[in-house]
Design an enzyme around this catalytic site. Sequence first.
Site, short mmCIF file in Angstrom:
data_model
loop_
_atom_site.label_atom_id
_atom_site.label_comp_id
_atom_site.label_asym_id
_atom_site.label_seq_id
_atom_site.Cartn_x
_atom_site.Cartn_y
_atom_site.Cartn_z
CG HIS A 187 -0.63 8.39 5.06
ND1 HIS A 187 0.19 7.33 4.71
CD2 HIS A 187 -1.55 8.44 4.08
CE1 HIS A 187 -0.24 6.80 3.59
NE2 HIS A 187 -1.29 7.45 3.19
CG ASP A 196 0.20 -1.14 9.45
OD1 ASP A 196 -0.27 -1.83 8.53
OD2 ASP A 196 1.25 -0.48 9.35
CD GLN A 243 4.46 6.39 11.54
OE1 GLN A 243 4.53 6.48 12.77
NE2 GLN A 243 4.70 5.26 10.90
NE ARG A 245 -2.08 -0.45 4.09
CZ ARG A 245 -1.70 -1.07 5.22
NH1 ARG A 245 -0.65 -0.66 5.89
NH2 ARG A 245 -2.38 -2.10 5.67
C1 GLC Z 1 2.71 3.22 8.64
C2 GLC Z 1 2.73 2.16 7.57
C3 GLC Z 1 1.54 2.28 6.66
C4 GLC Z 1 0.25 2.35 7.43
C5 GLC Z 1 0.31 3.43 8.49
C6 GLC Z 1 -0.91 3.42 9.39
O1 GLC Z 1 2.94 4.47 8.08
O2 GLC Z 1 3.92 2.24 6.81
O3 GLC Z 1 1.48 1.19 5.76
O4 GLC Z 1 -0.79 2.58 6.53
O5 GLC Z 1 1.44 3.24 9.29
O6 GLC Z 1 -0.98 2.29 10.17
#
Ligand code: GLC
Length: 798
Positions: free
Chosen positions: A640, A490, A686, A346
Amino acid sequence: MQYGYFDDTMREYVIERVDIPVSWTNYIGVRDMCAVLNHTAGGYLFYKSPQYHRITRFRPNGVPLDRPGHYVYLRDDESADFWSLSWQPTAKPLKHYSCRHGLSYSTYLCDYGGIQASQTHFIPLDDPIYLIDVTLENTSDEMRSLGLFGYAEFSYHHIDFDNQNFQMSNYCSGSSYEGGIIEYDLFYEPDGYQWAAACFEPDSFDCLRDRFIGVYNTESNPVALQNGECSNSFEKTGNHCAALHKQIYLLPGEKKRFVFMIGEGRREDAQDLRTKYSNPEARDTARAELAAYWQNKLNALQIATPHAGMNTMLNTWTLYQGEINVMFSRFASFIELGGRTGLGYRDTAQDAMCVPHSNPGKCLSRIKELLQGLTSRGWGLHLFEPEWFLPPTEKKTPAKSPTVVPVPDTSDMIREDLRDTCSDDALWLIATICEYIKETGEFSLLDEQIGYADGGEGSVYEHMTKILDFSAEQVGATGVCKGLRADWNDCLNLGGGESAMVSFLHAWALDYFVELCRYLGKTEDEAKYLEMLEGVRATCERELWDGKWYIRGITKNGMKIGTQESDEGKVHMESNTWAVISGVAERSRGLSCMDAINAYLYTPWGLMLNAPSFTVPNDDIGYMTRVYPGVKENGAIFSHPNPWAWVAEAKLGRGSRAMKFYDALLPYHQNNKIEVRQSEPYMYCQFVMGRDHTAHGRARHPWMTGTGGWAYFAATHYMLGLRPDYDKFVIDPCLPGDWGGFTAVRRWRGATYNIEVRNPSGVEKGVRRITVNGSEVKAVPVCLEGSVNKVVVEMGNH
Ligand code: GLC
């Protein structure tokens, strides 16, 4: 508190205060050789793989936080005082210090003891060689006698060899010195060689780390610096380094330039490169080529808006972040240490979606790698090595240690059952493929035959149908898609429970595909997948609406997650943003659920993933209920998904709201809040600690996050509204009403579009008139290759 500033002219971030609370890193190198390097020249270098071919060593998660690195020391031979040009590791009180992180290079400037020094670390585009280009100037009134030392510590190449079982590892590498060149080798590997040299014939050298540093010393006070010379050590076995020393003299006002190099390959490979890069002109040329390489990418889109932070970030840093993620995947940083490589399905699909305009080649190769990692049943391998699908002759077998460690069989990784399958992984790829074609016009990609991970092959188009069919089959009791191992989150582990987000994603992917079928005239498939889309839409609206917003999912025991009655995890970002982005939510519901995001999830540091955070573990929901409140997937400002909210608001036409969300997360705005933020203000992280954590506002894990790509995509495609389509270029901005407009230069299919957006009546959305080269048009057409076109877009109500 502020530690540095953005230099837009140079496209650099300039750090002037060195004692930053965490490492601020940069990426050096754009092809096979790469270094992750911080503001004190700490970091590590690898060739192709940070897992199997590490060149220099890093001691992660340590105190101090940045050891070792690629260091240049100077020593005053009169006083025996010595210092390092990057402040660390000697940490002397430099009169001036600055670090300029630029596009694939970092420059460190220091003034100490009457010597002004600068060093630029970079890797030329076409040669696997790491260069430290040093300039020294004597600003004192006396002739100076100085010792110049370059130092880097070699690694045992494999992250495993380097971190465990030293009864083997300590005896597997050796070094030698001849003709000014250090050669380092790892004898388990046939090609396990590097070399190090300088532009001069050294006066002394060390290949043995412990002889250079001393066993009771550190990089801060190496014995070689204390003694004024190295001990000319080398040996088979042990820990090795590249230490080269030269006695130099500088007259008052005199300036001299030197270079240290670390190269991939054997001593005999070194000669030509050493000669080439000893010449300062060759280094200048290599720097200019690197600059041109980046300029070419950035030229694909440059903007000038009333928002200085947006200009700086989109014109340079956010694209840079997205590009680095596509180039190096997500697995080499100071946090991701390079021991876990390959492609996350993904993550790679989303990263690649954001760069088809600036890096079509890499975007395409990522798409193909992902298509090979798709099973014939339509789900993607969550984490895989593209190498698995190469013919045996092309596979590189990593070196083995004589210690017996069972090697897993790759066929084992492609399992029949769905135990490791994430429900979202392959859905992202549909949009990536469509966006690639919209950018490039390369429809022929759809007919290319590509193998499936579990055998057999099919066209790219067929792969796409399998992805959509898989999600249509994998539904739970209410008809919503199953959550499986996880969806995008995740830590949401629903198994047979159902994920609202995935059904919305499915709808989004279907929408892309139906549009593609329509464009291609594939009427049967258009009808089939439109019917599927209508079914998904109806299921979502029936099962997931909770009166004011959409729920996040349903556990396998039928409990709804994220309802008005929930005490914890009441409102979630993923389901509500995707309800709007997918086009499923009818307008009033869309407005209402985004209002809930604003009311429950907004903080001045960005939008939290969910609120309130979970405090009671519930394994039916998953790990997110076991993460500390306010951290990562449990109520942090997970960066994100923030851009998803910008897209959603832009689709709803609320430009001020989209900008409010954009501004909250923008690292640029936090440049003067580093005492709280801590991390780089030029990179998205992140996550940022959420409201339920004591360190609310602290950002963690820079660079390696899908935020870079998504922030770029959301802001350029939906806020500025500059979107390529199959046969036209869409311009449909959604701006704050007080923006009078903006300009942009966009390269698309070989033509240049000089775009001017005017917003005379201060609307947030809506285009009244478009002209191309003076003629009014309905949409901006594909113009002749090489042509330069003036596009004027007037916003307003019809
Ligand atoms: C991290 C992972 C990603 C996932 C996100 C949320 O950034 O790399 O794949 O979508 O966490 O859990």
